[in-house]
Scaffold this motif. Structure first.
Motif, short mmCIF file in Angstrom:
data_model
loop_
_atom_site.label_atom_id
_atom_site.label_comp_id
_atom_site.label_asym_id
_atom_site.label_seq_id
_atom_site.Cartn_x
_atom_site.Cartn_y
_atom_site.Cartn_z
N GLY A 147 8.73 -18.71 8.24
CA GLY A 147 8.88 -17.56 7.35
C GLY A 147 8.42 -17.79 5.93
N SER A 148 7.87 -18.96 5.63
CA SER A 148 7.36 -19.20 4.27
C SER A 148 6.12 -18.35 4.03
CB SER A 148 7.04 -20.68 4.09
OG SER A 148 6.02 -21.08 4.98
N PRO A 149 5.78 -18.07 2.78
CA PRO A 149 4.59 -17.25 2.51
C PRO A 149 3.33 -17.88 3.10
CG PRO A 149 5.91 -17.52 0.53
CD PRO A 149 6.49 -18.45 1.55
N ARG A 150 2.50 -17.06 3.70
CA ARG A 150 1.24 -17.56 4.23
C ARG A 150 0.21 -17.53 3.11
NH1 ARG A 150 -2.19 -18.21 8.68
NH2 ARG A 150 -4.32 -17.59 8.16
N TYR B 146 -7.54 -2.83 11.28
CA TYR B 146 -8.42 -3.95 10.93
C TYR B 146 -8.10 -4.49 9.54
CZ TYR B 146 -12.81 -6.60 10.71
OH TYR B 146 -13.76 -7.60 10.60
N VAL B 147 -7.97 -3.61 8.57
CA VAL B 147 -7.69 -4.04 7.20
C VAL B 147 -6.33 -4.72 7.12
CG1 VAL B 147 -7.33 -3.26 4.83
CG2 VAL B 147 -9.18 -2.29 6.20
N GLU B 148 -5.33 -4.13 7.76
CA GLU B 148 -3.98 -4.73 7.73
C GLU B 148 -3.99 -6.13 8.33
OE1 GLU B 148 -1.59 -1.87 9.80
OE2 GLU B 148 -2.19 -0.27 8.42
N MET B 149 -4.72 -6.30 9.44
CA MET B 149 -4.77 -7.61 10.10
C MET B 149 -5.32 -8.69 9.16
SD MET B 149 -6.78 -8.66 13.59
CE MET B 149 -8.37 -8.05 12.98
N GLN C 122 0.24 -9.62 2.23
CA GLN C 122 1.30 -8.63 2.39
C GLN C 122 2.38 -8.89 1.34
OE1 GLN C 122 2.30 -9.18 6.58
NE2 GLN C 122 1.53 -7.13 7.02
N GLY C 123 2.75 -7.84 0.62
CA GLY C 123 3.74 -7.98 -0.44
C GLY C 123 3.16 -8.36 -1.78
N ALA C 124 1.85 -8.63 -1.83
CA ALA C 124 1.21 -8.96 -3.12
C ALA C 124 1.20 -7.73 -4.02
CB ALA C 124 -0.21 -9.46 -2.88
N VAL D 278 -1.74 -2.68 -2.09
CA VAL D 278 -2.15 -1.30 -1.85
C VAL D 278 -3.54 -1.06 -2.42
CG1 VAL D 278 -1.65 1.12 -2.36
CG2 VAL D 278 0.21 -0.44 -1.72
N GLN D 279 -3.82 -1.62 -3.58
CA GLN D 279 -5.14 -1.44 -4.19
C GLN D 279 -6.23 -2.07 -3.32
OE1 GLN D 279 -5.48 -2.98 -8.17
NE2 GLN D 279 -7.72 -2.82 -8.20
N ARG D 280 -5.97 -3.27 -2.80
CA ARG D 280 -6.93 -3.93 -1.93
C ARG D 280 -7.17 -3.11 -0.66
NH1 ARG D 280 -7.68 -9.64 -2.56
NH2 ARG D 280 -6.51 -10.53 -4.30
N TYR D 281 -6.09 -2.65 -0.09
CA TYR D 281 -6.16 -1.85 1.13
C TYR D 281 -7.02 -0.61 0.89
CZ TYR D 281 -3.96 -0.02 5.50
OH TYR D 281 -3.70 0.45 6.77
N ASP D 282 -6.74 0.09 -0.21
CA ASP D 282 -7.47 1.32 -0.50
C ASP D 282 -8.95 1.04 -0.79
OD1 ASP D 282 -7.26 4.29 -1.13
OD2 ASP D 282 -8.11 3.52 -3.00
N THR D 283 -9.23 -0.03 -1.50
CA THR D 283 -10.62 -0.38 -1.81
C THR D 283 -11.41 -0.65 -0.55
OG1 THR D 283 -9.99 -1.30 -3.96
CG2 THR D 283 -12.09 -2.04 -3.02
N TRP D 284 -10.79 -1.35 0.39
CA TRP D 284 -11.46 -1.68 1.65
C TRP D 284 -11.76 -0.41 2.44
CZ3 TRP D 284 -9.60 -6.89 4.06
CH2 TRP D 284 -10.59 -7.41 4.91
#
Length: 494
Positions: free
Chosen positions: A124-127, A313-316, A324-326, A330-336
């Motif tokens: 469960g540590s941050p990846r 695909y983007v979420e994966m 996730q949680g950064a 949301v900005q990265r997701y939207d840009t992609w």
């Protein structure tokens, strides 16, 4: 840098433990082993408390736990300090920890060890991974290993070698192996992987070179190229994870490999690729990849195994990067997604490409979608497809009529109809291995397949069926031959 003598001593210690796939799995037990595959180490910690060399090595590398210096010395006699100098271990006053992963790997005939970066995100540590992170054994690398044709060859190229997984497999049937990568960290780990697994001076010649795509082997040709390139389809902006991001936009890295591979293949040589490609609005994916193959002279069998919608695909891949949680997730997701929209990309395909440099005037291209179950390894079936293509792709009708065909060994027939009926409503033939195809046949086609035991030619079988069915032989030949070609191409008959 791992010295050859230390690499040999390390191999002996790992084998003696025995720190192997079967050894670790047996020590952990099924439940703890499955938990480790989910990045959970607690059950494994409980299973490795006996202080044995196998438990120590499993804790040190697989579970990423520090071990006592005494336990490390017993498991790796005389090697703790040399491995610390080589950057594999880190030693404090009374403890030893792993700086990289030394992962047990293998197949039914080989026990190997792979040097790669430690697995991120345990318990469960941050990846979090750095730009030069070097992956170990992944689902993609295993899929490529099973896709690769394993006939003996003189030379093989592992394009984008990473930690050297494909090179281990290639060295079992190639006289010479070249691995290339742009990541200096990966090159160092690939060399260490090769050194640990080099059994004797008679091992295949293995060389690791720095450089992008085909640049390090300019002017050379190979009998086999295997590559799992950094194929993630992205806008090529911002930071780059070298193991997955090529720095080129979209699927350009895959296009370059596919379109340029024939220039680096000997006649009859294979290039086998695991890749993503884009589905562009208004263009079938088969048309896109066929365009990449134009002018190469290569036969090609392309299997699209999955199609991902864009949000999935983007979420994966955002999750893969530990984002996730950064704060800017949301900005990265939207840009992609915005970039996908600009490029008119509708979805992302994933699959396998097998190219063979055959030099035909009209190469055989087989591009198909197959999301269904496949028996692994698929490599032998790829080789069998090539043999069938050579034998029958350009065969005239007369040659096909004269051929003596036999059924595939794994072929079964299924009939469906009311109980007690004289004739079935549906007749299916089904392959049990490889690409497990099924095909519905009419009465004449089923009769032909059933009679293909090598004794009679196709023409003789059709003429006999015409007599039984009361049909005109020439007409039945014309009606049946296209199906015969398809049955051969699909592997039902050979």
């Amino acid at each position: 840098m791992l010295r050859d003598s230390d690499a040999a001593a390390l191999r002996d210690a790992l084998r003696a433990a025995p720190y192997t796939v079967d050894g670790v799995a047996g020590l952990l037990g099924a439940d703890a082993h499955r938990a480790l595959m989910r990045n959970e180490t607690t059950p494994g910690r409980r299973a490795t408390t006996d202080g044995s060399p196998l438990s120590t090595l499993t804790r040190l590398f697989a579970l990423q736990m520090p071990v006592t210096l005494d336990d490390a010395e017993r498991a790796l006699p005389g090697l703790v300090d040399p491995l610390a100098v080589a950057g594999i271990l880190e030693r404090s006053v009374g403890e030893v920890a792993a700086r990289v992963d030394l992962r047990a790997y293998g197949d039914e005939d080989h026990d190997w060890w792979v040097v790669c970066d430690l697995t991120p995100g345990l318990d469960g540590s941050p990846r979090t991974v750095g730009p030069e992170h070097v992956l170990g054994i992944s689902e993609a690398s295993s899929s490529l290993a099973q896709l690769t044709v394993r006939t003996p060859v003189g030379s093989a190229l592992d394009l984008g070698t990473g930690c050297g997984v494909q090179s281990l497999h290639l060295a079992t049937h190639a006289d010479r192996v070249v691995g290339t990568d742009v990541n200096p960290r990966a090159l160092a780990m690939a060399r260490a992987t090769a050194a640990i697994n080099a059994e004797d001076p008679a091992s295949p010649a293995y060389e690791v070179r720095d450089g992008s795509l085909f640049a390090p082997v300019h002017g050379e040709r190979f009998d086999l190229i295997a590559t799992n390139p950094p194929f993630v389809v992205s806008p090529a902006t911002g930071e780059r994870l070298v193991y997955r991001d090529s720095g080129l936009p979209g699927d350009e890295v895959v296009r370059r490999i596919v379109s340029e591979a024939s220039s680096y293949l000997n006649p009859g040589g294979w290039c086998q690729v695991l890749a993503n490609w884009v589905h562009v609005e208004g263009q079938p994916w088969t048309e896109r990849i066929s365009g990449w193959l134009e002018g190469t002279g290569c036969d090609a069998w392309v299997l699209q195994r999955e199609v991902a919608d864009l949000p999935t695909y983007v979420e994966m891949w955002l999750a893969d990067a530990g984002l996730q949680g950064a704060p800017d997730y949301v900005q990265r997701y939207d840009t992609w997604l915005a970039w996908f929209e600009e490029q008119r990309i509708e979805a992302i395909g994933f699959g396998w490409l097998s190219l063979r440099n055959i030099g035909r005037d009209e190469p055989v291209l087989r591009l198909e979608e197959w999301p269904y179950e496949i028996e692994q390894p698929i490599g032998p079936h790829v080789a069998a497809w090539a043999e069938r293509t050579d034998a029958y792709a350009g065969a005239s009708d007369d040659a096909l009529l004269a051929a003596h065909l036999v059924q595939a060994e794994d072929l079964v027939q299924e009939s469906v109809g009311p109980a007690g009926a004289a004739d079935p409503e549906v007749i299916l033939v089904r392959l049990q291995r490889g690409v497990r195809r099924a095909r519905q046949l009419d009465t004449a086609e089923a009769g032909l397949v059933g009679a293909c035991d090598g004794e009679l030619s196709v023409g003789q079988i059709i003429d006999a069926l015409a007599q039984i069915l009361g049909e005109e032989p020439a007409a039945l030949r014309r009606a049946t031959l296209p199906t015969v070609r398809e049955l051969v191409a699909d592997g039902y008959l050979h």
